[in-house]
Motif scaffolding. Structure first.
Motif, PDB file in Angstrom:
ATOM      1  N   UNK A 169       0.842  -1.194   0.000  1.00 36.82           N
ATOM      2  CA  UNK A 169       0.000   0.000   0.000  1.00 36.82           C
ATOM      3  C   UNK A 169       0.878   1.246   0.000  1.00 36.82           C
ATOM      4  N   UNK A 170       0.296   2.415  -0.333  1.00 30.28           N
ATOM      5  CA  UNK A 170       1.089   3.658  -0.311  1.00 30.28           C
ATOM      6  C   UNK A 170       1.713   3.951   1.056  1.00 30.28           C
ATOM      7  N   UNK A 171       1.083   3.478   2.140  1.00 28.70           N
ATOM      8  CA  UNK A 171       1.635   3.722   3.475  1.00 28.70           C
ATOM      9  C   UNK A 171       2.736   2.736   3.843  1.00 28.70           C
ATOM     10  N   UNK A 172       3.037   1.781   2.937  1.00 25.34           N
ATOM     11  CA  UNK A 172       4.120   0.839   3.149  1.00 25.34           C
ATOM     12  C   UNK A 172       3.704  -0.495   3.738  1.00 25.34           C
ATOM     13  N   UNK A 173       2.419  -0.656   4.065  1.00 26.23           N
ATOM     14  CA  UNK A 173       1.985  -1.944   4.607  1.00 26.23           C
ATOM     15  C   UNK A 173       1.861  -2.963   3.472  1.00 26.23           C
ATOM     16  N   UNK A 174       2.235  -4.200   3.770  1.00 26.52           N
ATOM     17  CA  UNK A 174       2.271  -5.269   2.782  1.00 26.52           C
ATOM     18  C   UNK A 174       1.141  -6.249   3.053  1.00 26.52           C
ATOM     19  N   UNK A 175       0.435  -6.638   1.989  1.00 29.88           N
ATOM     20  CA  UNK A 175      -0.610  -7.641   2.082  1.00 29.88           C
ATOM     21  C   UNK A 175      -0.173  -8.827   1.228  1.00 29.88           C
ATOM     22  N   UNK A 176      -0.282 -10.031   1.792  1.00 35.31           N
ATOM     23  CA  UNK A 176       0.089 -11.259   1.087  1.00 35.31           C
ATOM     24  C   UNK A 176      -1.199 -11.919   0.599  1.00 35.31           C
ATOM     25  N   UNK A 177      -1.192 -12.354  -0.650  1.00 33.10           N
ATOM     26  CA  UNK A 177      -2.361 -12.970  -1.267  1.00 33.10           C
ATOM     27  C   UNK A 177      -2.047 -14.399  -1.688  1.00 33.10           C
ATOM     28  N   UNK A 178      -3.066 -15.253  -1.600  1.00 31.96           N
ATOM     29  CA  UNK A 178      -2.978 -16.557  -2.239  1.00 31.96           C
ATOM     30  C   UNK A 178      -2.949 -16.298  -3.738  1.00 31.96           C
ATOM     31  N   UNK A 179      -2.575 -17.287  -4.508  1.00 32.42           N
ATOM     32  CA  UNK A 179      -2.506 -17.125  -5.954  1.00 32.42           C
ATOM     33  C   UNK A 179      -3.814 -16.710  -6.594  1.00 32.42           C
ATOM     34  N   UNK A 180      -4.936 -17.101  -6.002  1.00 34.49           N
ATOM     35  CA  UNK A 180      -6.234 -16.759  -6.579  1.00 34.49           C
ATOM     36  C   UNK A 180      -6.642 -15.321  -6.307  1.00 34.49           C
ATOM     37  N   UNK A 181      -5.952 -14.638  -5.391  1.00 35.42           N
ATOM     38  CA  UNK A 181      -6.280 -13.254  -5.084  1.00 35.42           C
ATOM     39  C   UNK A 181      -6.902 -13.072  -3.713  1.00 35.42           C
ATOM     40  N   UNK A 182      -7.154 -14.156  -2.998  1.00 33.38           N
ATOM     41  CA  UNK A 182      -7.680 -14.048  -1.638  1.00 33.38           C
ATOM     42  C   UNK A 182      -6.549 -13.637  -0.697  1.00 33.38           C
TER      43      UNK A 182
ATOM     44  N   UNK B 231      -4.175 -13.773   2.286  1.00 31.47           N
ATOM     45  CA  UNK B 231      -3.623 -14.796   3.176  1.00 31.47           C
ATOM     46  C   UNK B 231      -3.368 -14.096   4.509  1.00 31.47           C
ATOM     47  N   UNK B 232      -4.318 -14.193   5.412  1.00 25.65           N
ATOM     48  CA  UNK B 232      -4.274 -13.453   6.677  1.00 25.65           C
ATOM     49  C   UNK B 232      -3.061 -13.863   7.510  1.00 25.65           C
ATOM     50  N   UNK B 233      -2.806 -15.168   7.598  1.00 21.89           N
ATOM     51  CA  UNK B 233      -1.676 -15.642   8.401  1.00 21.89           C
ATOM     52  C   UNK B 233      -0.345 -15.152   7.846  1.00 21.89           C
ATOM     53  N   UNK B 234      -0.165 -15.243   6.540  1.00 18.22           N
ATOM     54  CA  UNK B 234       1.094 -14.804   5.935  1.00 18.22           C
ATOM     55  C   UNK B 234       1.258 -13.294   6.040  1.00 18.22           C
ATOM     56  N   UNK B 235       0.165 -12.554   5.934  1.00 14.07           N
ATOM     57  CA  UNK B 235       0.230 -11.098   6.070  1.00 14.07           C
ATOM     58  C   UNK B 235       0.638 -10.720   7.491  1.00 14.07           C
ATOM     59  N   UNK B 236       0.050 -11.403   8.476  1.00 18.54           N
ATOM     60  CA  UNK B 236       0.406 -11.135   9.878  1.00 18.54           C
ATOM     61  C   UNK B 236       1.863 -11.489  10.133  1.00 18.54           C
ATOM     62  N   UNK B 237       2.325 -12.615   9.587  1.00 15.73           N
ATOM     63  CA  UNK B 237       3.718 -13.027   9.745  1.00 15.73           C
ATOM     64  C   UNK B 237       4.651 -12.002   9.111  1.00 15.73           C
ATOM     65  N   UNK B 238       4.291 -11.532   7.926  1.00 13.82           N
ATOM     66  CA  UNK B 238       5.096 -10.524   7.224  1.00 13.82           C
ATOM     67  C   UNK B 238       5.195  -9.249   8.071  1.00 13.82           C
TER      68      UNK B 238
END
Length: 192
Positions: free
Chosen positions: A160-173, A175-182
């Motif tokens: 995001x523009x604020x620098x936060x990273x969101x991790x997605x499964x390949x389908x576009x959903x 990935x809450x766990x991976x995003x939290x880990x990141x």
């Protein structure tokens, strides 16, 4: 909706994607300065404006000419075989292919529908791999009829523009766990 002047629209993007895919296995038709076919190959062109469709056909030098000594029947047989090969390759990569009932063998292509919301998808290339992305719900797909095939899509991240990273499964959903880990790894790195 406004579009930047000179920016490719959905029709041009679709045509370019089909052209690039066909070039991986087949030559494109070449034309001389007068518009005559100088080298046989496929031809891609946009369908109706705004329809997000692509027309595909095979072009060859005029039968019986100095560039093409084959008969009309042999040229038609060659055209049929090659356009069928084009259709197979395009279907293999998720394109919806319809054969047009004309005197010449031609195809009309459209993008596969999103498996989530049934909207028309748009071509997308990720790390050299051809995919489809739904502009409505952001779902990614290979576009094939096999629903299990999409499970193999590689995961990805967006920042995001604020620098936060969101991790997605390949389908576009998301990935809450991976995003939290990141996020936890990033916060530990910034504390050091």
């Amino acid at each position: 909706m406004t579009q930047q002047i000179g920016a490719p629209g959905p029709d041009e993007v679709m045509t370019a994607a089909a052209h690039a895919l066909l070039l991986t296995r087949h030559p494109a038709a070449a034309f001389d300065a007068t518009g005559k076919v100088s080298a046989a190959g496929f031809l891609c062109s946009s369908g109706l404006p705004g329809a997000a469709q692509v027309r595909v056909s095979h072009r060859t030098a005029f039968p019986g000419s100095s560039l093409n000594a084959v008969s009309f029947a042999d040229a038609a047989a060659e055209e049929y075989v090659l356009v069928s090969a084009y259709a197979d390759l395009l279907r293999e990569h998720g394109w919806s292919v319809r054969e047009l009932p004309t005197d010449r063998h031609r195809l009309l292509l459209s993008a596969p529908l999103c498996p989530e919301c049934a909207a028309a998808t748009q071509p997308l290339e990720v790390e050299g791999e051809a995919l489809w992305r739904c502009p409505a719900c952001c779902r990614r797909t290979y576009g094939t009829d096999d629903p299990d095939h999409d499970a193999d899509l590689p995961s990805y991240t967006e920042t995001d523009p604020d620098g936060s990273v969101t991790v997605y499964y390949g389908t576009g959903e998301v990935d809450i766990e991976a995003t939290a880990e990141w996020a936890s790894q990033t916060s530990k790195e910034t504390e050091l």
